[in-house]
Scaffold this motif. Structure first.
Motif, PDB file in Angstrom:
ATOM      1  N   UNK A  34      13.223  -7.460 -27.687  1.00 16.99           N
ATOM      2  CA  UNK A  34      13.104  -8.373 -26.350  1.00 16.99           C
ATOM      3  C   UNK A  34      13.253  -9.961 -26.561  1.00 16.99           C
ATOM      4  N   UNK A  35      12.901 -10.419 -27.235  1.00 11.22           N
ATOM      5  CA  UNK A  35      13.122 -11.795 -27.587  1.00 11.22           C
ATOM      6  C   UNK A  35      14.758 -12.428 -27.655  1.00 11.22           C
ATOM      7  N   UNK A  36      15.100 -11.455 -27.996  1.00  8.50           N
ATOM      8  CA  UNK A  36      16.878 -11.313 -27.989  1.00  8.50           C
ATOM      9  C   UNK A  36      17.348 -11.145 -26.795  1.00  8.50           C
ATOM     10  N   UNK A  37      16.723 -10.670 -25.673  1.00  8.55           N
ATOM     11  CA  UNK A  37      17.374 -10.492 -24.622  1.00  8.55           C
ATOM     12  C   UNK A  37      17.830  -8.878 -24.186  1.00  8.55           C
ATOM     13  N   UNK A  38      17.225  -8.051 -25.170  1.00  9.62           N
ATOM     14  CA  UNK A  38      17.546  -6.707 -25.047  1.00  9.62           C
ATOM     15  C   UNK A  38      16.657  -5.980 -23.986  1.00  9.62           C
ATOM     16  N   UNK A  39      17.199  -5.372 -22.967  1.00  7.13           N
ATOM     17  CA  UNK A  39      16.643  -4.941 -21.946  1.00  7.13           C
ATOM     18  C   UNK A  39      16.618  -3.234 -22.267  1.00  7.13           C
ATOM     19  N   UNK A  40      15.131  -2.936 -21.918  1.00  2.23           N
ATOM     20  CA  UNK A  40      14.798  -1.374 -22.272  1.00  2.23           C
ATOM     21  C   UNK A  40      15.248  -0.226 -21.058  1.00  2.23           C
ATOM     22  N   UNK A  41      15.595   0.723 -21.292  1.00  3.77           N
ATOM     23  CA  UNK A  41      16.117   1.871 -20.355  1.00  3.77           C
ATOM     24  C   UNK A  41      16.082   3.051 -20.969  1.00  3.77           C
ATOM     25  N   UNK A  42      16.296   4.234 -20.064  1.00  2.00           N
ATOM     26  CA  UNK A  42      16.733   5.478 -20.776  1.00  2.00           C
ATOM     27  C   UNK A  42      15.350   6.139 -21.353  1.00  2.00           C
ATOM     28  N   UNK A  43      14.089   6.079 -20.755  1.00  2.00           N
ATOM     29  CA  UNK A  43      12.995   6.541 -21.361  1.00  2.00           C
ATOM     30  C   UNK A  43      13.017   8.190 -21.456  1.00  2.00           C
ATOM     31  N   UNK A  44      12.671   8.567 -22.632  1.00  2.00           N
ATOM     32  CA  UNK A  44      12.805  10.230 -22.781  1.00  2.00           C
ATOM     33  C   UNK A  44      11.378  10.601 -23.432  1.00  2.00           C
ATOM     34  N   UNK A  45      11.338  11.654 -23.320  1.00  5.30           N
ATOM     35  CA  UNK A  45       9.957  12.575 -24.009  1.00  5.30           C
ATOM     36  C   UNK A  45      10.176  13.599 -25.040  1.00  5.30           C
ATOM     37  N   UNK A  46       9.590  13.683 -26.080  1.00  7.69           N
ATOM     38  CA  UNK A  46       9.829  14.446 -27.096  1.00  7.69           C
ATOM     39  C   UNK A  46       8.662  15.645 -26.968  1.00  7.69           C
ATOM     40  N   UNK A  47       9.218  16.893 -26.815  1.00 10.43           N
ATOM     41  CA  UNK A  47       8.025  17.858 -26.114  1.00 10.43           C
ATOM     42  C   UNK A  47       8.100  19.186 -27.162  1.00 10.43           C
ATOM     43  N   UNK A  48       7.060  19.780 -27.339  1.00  9.83           N
ATOM     44  CA  UNK A  48       6.682  20.682 -28.723  1.00  9.83           C
ATOM     45  C   UNK A  48       6.220  21.774 -27.885  1.00  9.83           C
ATOM     46  N   UNK A  49       6.550  23.018 -28.537  1.00 11.54           N
ATOM     47  CA  UNK A  49       5.980  24.236 -27.964  1.00 11.54           C
ATOM     48  C   UNK A  49       5.684  25.094 -29.058  1.00 11.54           C
ATOM     49  N   UNK A  50       4.723  25.853 -29.271  1.00  5.41           N
ATOM     50  CA  UNK A  50       4.457  26.968 -30.136  1.00  5.41           C
ATOM     51  C   UNK A  50       5.526  28.324 -29.364  1.00  5.41           C
ATOM     52  N   UNK A  51       5.908  29.005 -30.597  1.00  4.07           N
ATOM     53  CA  UNK A  51       6.849  30.131 -30.224  1.00  4.07           C
ATOM     54  C   UNK A  51       5.982  31.356 -30.170  1.00  4.07           C
ATOM     55  N   UNK A  52       6.112  32.054 -29.218  1.00  2.00           N
ATOM     56  CA  UNK A  52       5.201  33.502 -29.036  1.00  2.00           C
ATOM     57  C   UNK A  52       5.521  34.413 -30.152  1.00  2.00           C
ATOM     58  N   UNK A  53       4.672  35.427 -30.247  1.00  8.94           N
ATOM     59  CA  UNK A  53       4.956  36.314 -31.175  1.00  8.94           C
ATOM     60  C   UNK A  53       6.360  37.033 -31.260  1.00  8.94           C
ATOM     61  N   UNK A  54       6.768  37.616 -32.306  1.00 13.66           N
ATOM     62  CA  UNK A  54       8.081  38.200 -32.228  1.00 13.66           C
ATOM     63  C   UNK A  54       8.048  39.281 -31.305  1.00 13.66           C
ATOM     64  N   UNK A  55       9.081  39.543 -30.671  1.00  6.21           N
ATOM     65  CA  UNK A  55       9.286  40.749 -29.838  1.00  6.21           C
ATOM     66  C   UNK A  55      10.777  41.321 -29.946  1.00  6.21           C
ATOM     67  N   UNK A  56      10.881  42.434 -29.700  1.00  9.86           N
ATOM     68  CA  UNK A  56      12.095  43.107 -29.560  1.00  9.86           C
ATOM     69  C   UNK A  56      12.841  42.891 -28.208  1.00  9.86           C
ATOM     70  N   UNK A  57      12.157  42.233 -27.397  1.00  9.15           N
ATOM     71  CA  UNK A  57      12.800  42.276 -25.872  1.00  9.15           C
ATOM     72  C   UNK A  57      14.093  41.252 -26.119  1.00  9.15           C
ATOM     73  N   UNK A  58      14.931  41.572 -25.255  1.00  5.10           N
ATOM     74  CA  UNK A  58      16.150  40.904 -25.107  1.00  5.10           C
ATOM     75  C   UNK A  58      16.757  40.764 -23.788  1.00  5.10           C
TER      76      UNK A  58
END
Length: 254
Positions: free
Chosen positions: A92-116
């Motif tokens: 910030x002191x050097x004049x760099x502007x902030x942009x491009x905010x992104x999120x890191x999302x997490x999910x538990x995986x469901x139980x194994x399934x033979x479904x395809x």
């Protein structure tokens, strides 16, 4: 195993997995930071990224990053995750502007399934149609497409590329990378004229089943914060936990 670690440790595990799933063939270590310079336009692969553990004085890191990018003929770009905001004040002191905010999302995986899902094909590498559809979605020129294909080839970990087709052409695609017990989802996209039909949901769900079949416990992805349609899609698939956000900083020319 993932649920037995602290929030900070989980965030860093996910951060490292995301770096592994979108590698750069050109990089250099600078005092606890990884400077990446793949070429092309992808910001994650052309920015300075913090690593887990001790990191050097921000002023020294910024100066070294600026010098390295200048030698490559590129503007310096810094990626600042909330879990490692060390550079923010100095940038910030050097004049760099902030942009491009992104999120890191997490999910538990469901139980194994033979479904395809017979409409979704999974392959260990992308074919020309998959790559062409991805390039068209991103309006990538030949140079940017070549950089992306080179990045795909440098992924060391197990990976799968998913696609569903309509009238023989790729309609939606994504890929997944398995990093130990964590599945990273990348490059989700649907042909513009076919959006709203649940096609992206199907390819991501297929990758989640693939990850679970290969002993993944959870999945993660990163999404632009103001991409509301994508966030609704991921929430519907169980990505309801936000681990951390990040943004980029770049100095505008005088």
């Amino acid at each position: 195993m993932l649920h037995a670690v602290s929030d900070d440790a989980l965030a860093w595990t996910v951060e490292e997995a995301c770096l592994n799933a979108w590698p750069s063939p050109r990089q250099v270590l600078i005092g606890g930071y990884l400077l990446r310079a793949s070429g092309g336009t992808a910001r994650r692969a052309n920015s300075v990224n913090p690593l887990r553990g001790a990191r050097a004085d921000p002023e020294a890191v910024i100066a070294a990053g600026e010098a390295t990018y200048a030698a490559l003929g590129r503007s310096a770009l810094f990626r600042v995750p909330e879990i490692a905001p060390d550079l923010d004040a100095s940038l910030t002191r050097r004049g760099y502007g902030a942009f491009g905010r992104s999120l890191t999302l997490f999910a538990d995986l469901p139980a194994r399934s033979d479904e395809t899902d017979p409409a979704v094909a999974l392959t260990p590498s992308p074919d020309a149609e998959w790559l062409g559809a991805r390039a068209a979605l991103n309006r990538a020129d030949a140079a940017a497409s070549a950089v992306y294909e080179g990045m795909i080839r440098t992924i060391v970990l197990p990976k799968a590329f998913a696609a569903t087709r309509q009238d023989g052409a790729v309609a939606a695609m994504a890929y997944g990378v398995l990093d130990r017990s964590l599945l990273v989802i990348e490059s989700v996209g649907t042909v513009e004229a076919l959006r709203g039909q649940g096609l992206a949901r199907r390819v991501v769900a297929a990758l989640m089943r693939w990850g679970r079949a290969h002993d993944a416990e959870a999945a993660c992805l990163q999404v632009v914060a103001d991409n509301d349609p994508a966030r609704r899609l991921y929430a519907g698939l169980g990505f309801d936990r936000e681990l951390f956000a990040y943004h980029y900083r770049r100095r505008e020319p005088d």
